[in-house]
Design a protein around this motif. Sequence first.
Motif, short mmCIF file in Angstrom:
data_model
loop_
_atom_site.label_atom_id
_atom_site.label_comp_id
_atom_site.label_asym_id
_atom_site.label_seq_id
_atom_site.Cartn_x
_atom_site.Cartn_y
_atom_site.Cartn_z
N VAL A 213 0.74 -1.04 -0.02
CA VAL A 213 -0.05 0.06 -0.15
C VAL A 213 0.82 1.27 -0.12
O VAL A 213 0.57 2.29 -0.88
CB VAL A 213 -0.76 -0.52 1.45
N VAL A 214 2.39 1.64 1.24
CA VAL A 214 2.77 2.29 0.64
C VAL A 214 3.70 2.53 -0.48
O VAL A 214 3.49 4.17 -1.27
CB VAL A 214 3.34 2.06 1.88
N ALA A 215 3.75 1.98 -1.15
CA ALA A 215 4.62 1.84 -3.03
C ALA A 215 3.45 2.11 -3.64
O ALA A 215 3.75 3.23 -4.57
CB ALA A 215 4.93 -0.14 -2.81
N SER A 216 2.56 1.74 -2.90
CA SER A 216 1.50 1.92 -4.68
C SER A 216 1.27 3.78 -4.39
O SER A 216 0.75 4.54 -5.29
CB SER A 216 -0.07 1.23 -4.22
N LEU A 217 0.46 4.08 -2.96
CA LEU A 217 0.58 5.55 -2.70
C LEU A 217 1.98 6.30 -3.33
O LEU A 217 1.73 7.57 -3.41
CB LEU A 217 0.43 6.05 -1.13
N GLY A 218 3.25 6.18 -2.81
CA GLY A 218 4.54 6.60 -3.03
C GLY A 218 4.19 6.78 -4.91
O GLY A 218 4.40 8.16 -5.60
N ARG A 219 4.42 5.74 -5.80
CA ARG A 219 3.61 5.50 -7.14
C ARG A 219 2.71 6.88 -7.52
O ARG A 219 2.59 7.74 -8.90
CB ARG A 219 3.87 4.15 -7.88
N LEU A 220 1.67 6.40 -6.91
CA LEU A 220 0.40 7.41 -7.06
C LEU A 220 1.07 9.29 -6.90
O LEU A 220 0.82 9.50 -7.89
CB LEU A 220 -1.00 7.06 -6.28
N GLY A 221 1.04 9.25 -5.05
CA GLY A 221 2.23 10.65 -6.29
C GLY A 221 3.03 11.11 -7.00
O GLY A 221 3.10 12.59 -7.90
N GLU A 222 3.80 10.05 -7.44
CA GLU A 222 4.65 10.41 -8.59
C GLU A 222 3.78 10.74 -10.04
O GLU A 222 4.11 11.55 -10.28
CB GLU A 222 5.45 8.70 -8.52
N VAL A 223 2.78 10.06 -9.95
CA VAL A 223 2.00 10.40 -11.21
C VAL A 223 1.02 11.53 -11.05
O VAL A 223 1.65 13.08 -11.47
CB VAL A 223 0.98 9.20 -11.65
#
Length: 442
Positions: free
Chosen positions: A226-236
């Motif tokens: 979940v943390v990794a996915s949210l981090g990638r969402l922030g990058e997007v």
Amino acid sequence: MSRPGRAAEDTVVRRARLRIVWTTGVVVTLLVTLVGAVAYTVMTHAQDAQVRREVRYGAAYGDPERPPGCMWLYGPGGTRASDGPKDFPLWADLDRVRLTGEPVERTVRRGGAAYRVRTQLRRDGDVVQAVLDLRLQLADRDHLWLALGAAEGVGLVSAVAAGLVLGCRAVAPLAEALARQRRFVADASHELRTPVTRVHTRAQMLARGAVRDGLPARHRDGLAAVVASLGRLGEVLDDLLSSATLSPGQAWAATRRRVDLVALARAAADEEADRARERGLAVRVDGPPHPLWVDGVASALRRAVGELLNNAVTHTPPGGSVVLTLTRGHGAVELTVADTGRGFEAGEAERLFRRFHRGGGGRYGLGLALLREVVTSHGGTVAASGRSGHGARFTVRLPQSAPSPPVSAERVRAWHGWRAAVPLSGRPRPVAGPGRPDRSRR
């Protein structure tokens, strides 16, 4: 001073306006040229018919003593008219008609002038040669060419003026649409970034608490995902905000880094591991033990690889397999995603990458079109191949990154240490290595 984003919009609008002007000018020019060609053809045919009628009538019935205007008649024996042009009559034509009795008609040029000459045998037995001066007809044709040229120039100027007016009116909605789109992307990215950042921070706190409280490993791994996915969402969202405020070239240049495609592919496979396991699929990454570097935006390339892997997992039935293969050669890094799924018809390969085209029975959508845009913006290519019922194969080729300065043995060991680490599972946290910045303080 205008913003770079606004400058990019102005460039798009200006190019659209120029295309309208150019298209209008070409169309009007072609129309004027076509009308002029038709008019010239009709006029020349009419003149030729009139010349033939006049010279035949003069040769058959004209009086050598009082010939029609612009015509000279040479009677029996080739008597030369007192005011006739030089080099006439044509004795060869007179002799030929006397021998054969058949008329001879042709166009002759003498001294920069053109003449229509007809020699024939009259009913009374006399051989007469009629010479018609064609300077008036040729002058009419020259005047027509001048008129057509003037009309072409006026038409072209009028077309440019009309194109400018039409361009301004036709492109105005496009300019407004681009401005609204950019404002929407910027506003949405800005408004979403704050709540996503808060959720990301909260998820990190929960993940650290899970380690501290000794929760089961599967819960810790789930929170880590979940943390990794949210981090990638922030990058997007950061990418969207950059693209809305910067021109495309500046947006890419601002975040372009060396990216290890092997590590990126393995990370994408790890993200799809749970879904693949639920569907009974085997996902394997075949790549070298060393990095394969390319220059690009890590978040964009991650989404591209993730799109290919997501399509492969989605379209492969239970019991199948998905293989990611990475190789290097001829100055490029090649990533191939092959599956044993339903595939698609051979004729659909190129159409799969078109926007809003859903080929293969509706199984592929807009994601592949966006994937191609990402790959081409990185200077690469993407191609698809497959057969219906025999799986699909997508190949991405990206330019290999230029060699970097020598890496110390300590950094090599650090990179291998990062490869062996698993976050939030009781083992050591990832160690930043070449091309892998430490994000623990974000």
